[in-house]
Write a protein that holds these residues in place. Sequence first.
Motif, PDB file in Angstrom:
ATOM      1  N   SER A  29      12.235   7.900   9.283  1.00 39.58           N
ATOM      2  CA  SER A  29      11.685   6.981  10.832  1.00 39.58           C
ATOM      3  C   SER A  29      10.927   5.985   9.431  1.00 39.58           C
ATOM      4  N   GLU A  30      10.773   4.849  10.302  1.00 45.58           N
ATOM      5  CA  GLU A  30       9.744   3.577   9.609  1.00 45.58           C
ATOM      6  C   GLU A  30       8.334   4.486   9.685  1.00 45.58           C
ATOM      7  N   LYS A  31       7.731   5.209  10.299  1.00 41.87           N
ATOM      8  CA  LYS A  31       6.712   5.696   9.817  1.00 41.87           C
ATOM      9  C   LYS A  31       6.430   6.085   8.760  1.00 41.87           C
ATOM     10  N   GLU A  32       7.715   7.446   8.730  1.00 42.53           N
ATOM     11  CA  GLU A  32       7.740   7.764   7.457  1.00 42.53           C
ATOM     12  C   GLU A  32       7.648   7.151   5.422  1.00 42.53           C
ATOM     13  N   ARG A  33       9.267   5.819   6.327  1.00 41.99           N
ATOM     14  CA  ARG A  33       9.327   5.477   4.986  1.00 41.99           C
ATOM     15  C   ARG A  33       7.896   4.430   4.718  1.00 41.99           C
ATOM     16  N   THR A  34       7.087   4.273   5.516  1.00 37.73           N
ATOM     17  CA  THR A  34       5.780   3.042   5.394  1.00 37.73           C
ATOM     18  C   THR A  34       4.753   4.022   4.838  1.00 37.73           C
ATOM     19  N   ILE A  35       4.844   5.382   5.104  1.00 41.94           N
ATOM     20  CA  ILE A  35       3.715   6.373   4.045  1.00 41.94           C
ATOM     21  C   ILE A  35       4.486   6.552   3.299  1.00 41.94           C
ATOM     22  N   LEU A  36       5.532   6.709   2.629  1.00 39.34           N
ATOM     23  CA  LEU A  36       5.811   6.837   1.118  1.00 39.34           C
ATOM     24  C   LEU A  36       5.894   6.116   0.365  1.00 39.34           C
ATOM     25  N   GLU A  37       6.283   4.667   1.083  1.00 38.86           N
ATOM     26  CA  GLU A  37       5.820   3.762  -0.064  1.00 38.86           C
ATOM     27  C   GLU A  37       4.819   2.851  -0.571  1.00 38.86           C
ATOM     28  N   ASN A  38       4.312   3.224   0.943  1.00 40.36           N
ATOM     29  CA  ASN A  38       2.646   3.373   0.119  1.00 40.36           C
ATOM     30  C   ASN A  38       1.912   3.792  -0.381  1.00 40.36           C
ATOM     31  N   ALA A  39       2.268   4.948  -1.153  1.00 38.49           N
ATOM     32  CA  ALA A  39       2.124   6.138  -1.708  1.00 38.49           C
ATOM     33  C   ALA A  39       2.295   5.506  -3.463  1.00 38.49           C
ATOM     34  N   ALA A  40       3.831   5.656  -3.447  1.00 37.29           N
ATOM     35  CA  ALA A  40       4.483   5.409  -4.271  1.00 37.29           C
ATOM     36  C   ALA A  40       3.850   4.217  -5.638  1.00 37.29           C
ATOM     37  N   ARG A  41       3.613   3.267  -4.298  1.00 39.82           N
ATOM     38  CA  ARG A  41       2.695   2.134  -4.926  1.00 39.82           C
ATOM     39  C   ARG A  41       1.283   2.088  -5.434  1.00 39.82           C
ATOM     40  N   THR A  42       0.472   2.757  -5.215  1.00 38.70           N
ATOM     41  CA  THR A  42      -0.728   3.422  -4.911  1.00 38.70           C
ATOM     42  C   THR A  42      -0.688   3.977  -6.149  1.00 38.70           C
ATOM     43  N   CYS A  43       0.448   5.477  -6.299  1.00 44.35           N
ATOM     44  CA  CYS A  43      -0.047   6.135  -7.687  1.00 44.35           C
ATOM     45  C   CYS A  43      -0.388   5.875  -8.724  1.00 44.35           C
ATOM     46  N   PRO A  44      -1.742   6.929 -10.026  1.00 40.86           N
ATOM     47  CA  PRO A  44      -2.097   6.815 -10.685  1.00 40.86           C
ATOM     48  C   PRO A  44      -1.843   5.760 -11.896  1.00 40.86           C
ATOM     49  N   VAL A  45      -0.300   6.118 -11.531  1.00 36.24           N
ATOM     50  CA  VAL A  45       0.089   5.124 -13.033  1.00 36.24           C
ATOM     51  C   VAL A  45       0.056   3.794 -12.430  1.00 36.24           C
ATOM     52  N   ALA A  46       0.492   3.354 -11.932  1.00 30.36           N
ATOM     53  CA  ALA A  46       0.893   2.046 -10.835  1.00 30.36           C
ATOM     54  C   ALA A  46      -1.041   1.508 -11.225  1.00 30.36           C
ATOM     55  N   LEU A  47      -1.102   2.471 -10.828  1.00 31.77           N
ATOM     56  CA  LEU A  47      -3.216   1.570 -10.781  1.00 31.77           C
ATOM     57  C   LEU A  47      -3.404   2.039 -12.046  1.00 31.77           C
ATOM     58  N   SER A  48      -3.140   2.209 -13.284  1.00 29.07           N
ATOM     59  CA  SER A  48      -3.798   2.368 -14.251  1.00 29.07           C
ATOM     60  C   SER A  48      -2.912   0.767 -14.958  1.00 29.07           C
ATOM     61  N   LEU A  49      -2.440   0.004 -14.990  1.00 28.09           N
ATOM     62  CA  LEU A  49      -1.298  -0.493 -15.481  1.00 28.09           C
ATOM     63  C   LEU A  49      -1.976  -1.734 -15.943  1.00 28.09           C
ATOM     64  N   ASN A  50      -2.114  -2.818 -16.670  1.00 34.19           N
ATOM     65  CA  ASN A  50      -2.546  -3.721 -16.820  1.00 34.19           C
ATOM     66  C   ASN A  50      -1.540  -3.946 -15.515  1.00 34.19           C
ATOM     67  N   PRO A  51      -2.345  -5.532 -15.404  1.00 40.16           N
ATOM     68  CA  PRO A  51      -2.287  -6.327 -14.365  1.00 40.16           C
ATOM     69  C   PRO A  51      -1.407  -7.268 -14.237  1.00 40.16           C
ATOM     70  N   GLU A  52      -1.109  -7.633 -15.485  1.00 40.65           N
ATOM     71  CA  GLU A  52      -0.527  -8.322 -15.872  1.00 40.65           C
ATOM     72  C   GLU A  52       1.371  -7.968 -16.025  1.00 40.65           C
ATOM     73  N   ILE A  53       1.338  -6.786 -16.077  1.00 42.08           N
ATOM     74  CA  ILE A  53       2.829  -6.126 -15.883  1.00 42.08           C
ATOM     75  C   ILE A  53       3.570  -6.189 -15.109  1.00 42.08           C
ATOM     76  N   GLU A  54       3.972  -7.426 -14.094  1.00 38.02           N
ATOM     77  CA  GLU A  54       4.717  -6.804 -13.190  1.00 38.02           C
ATOM     78  C   GLU A  54       5.636  -5.276 -12.490  1.00 38.02           C
ATOM     79  N   GLN A  55       5.502  -4.631 -11.756  1.00 40.57           N
ATOM     80  CA  GLN A  55       5.996  -3.643 -11.142  1.00 40.57           C
ATOM     81  C   GLN A  55       7.211  -4.041  -9.808  1.00 40.57           C
ATOM     82  N   ASP A  56       8.264  -4.484  -9.980  1.00 42.51           N
ATOM     83  CA  ASP A  56       8.893  -4.180  -8.777  1.00 42.51           C
ATOM     84  C   ASP A  56       9.300  -2.784  -8.766  1.00 42.51           C
ATOM     85  N   VAL A  57       9.264  -2.960  -7.033  1.00 47.44           N
ATOM     86  CA  VAL A  57       9.189  -1.258  -6.745  1.00 47.44           C
ATOM     87  C   VAL A  57      10.154  -1.904  -4.881  1.00 47.44           C
TER      88      VAL A  57
END
Length: 135
Positions: free
Chosen positions: A101-129
């Motif tokens: 569902s749209e709600k499930e998609r939103t929850i999962l996409e937000n979870a992915a984008r806020t994983c510890p590795v994503a938050l740890s990488l240098n902000p100069e590294i573009e993350q195209d998710v």
Amino acid sequence: MSTATARYAGNLRTEATHTASGTTILTDAPTDNHGRGEAFSPTDLVSAALGSCMMTIMGIVAERQGLDLTGVTYDVTKHMAAEPRRIRQIDVHFRLPATLSEKERTILENAARTCPVALSLNPEIEQDVQFFYEN
């Protein structure tokens, strides 16, 4: 206790061992940087770690939501910058079930984008998710 131990095996290759499990990972320099390209390069591991971390966090959230993500796939593509040599961009493309569902998609996409590795990488590294929902 250390997370891992490693040794230089010569010929631009390393062997790292996960302390808790004993699992071993080999790295090799890429062919465009004097290596043989016969194993993950260290920058390949960083890129793969981003995708794996995102998938793991989505899996944790999915279990809480009563969703089964078994069989979900993703591709990771690393883009290097030349000067200085570094990771410039990491693309992570997920293929998930269209039945979410749209709600499930939103929850999962937000979870992915806020994983510890994503938050740890240098902000100069573009993350195209990107997320693709398929049958």
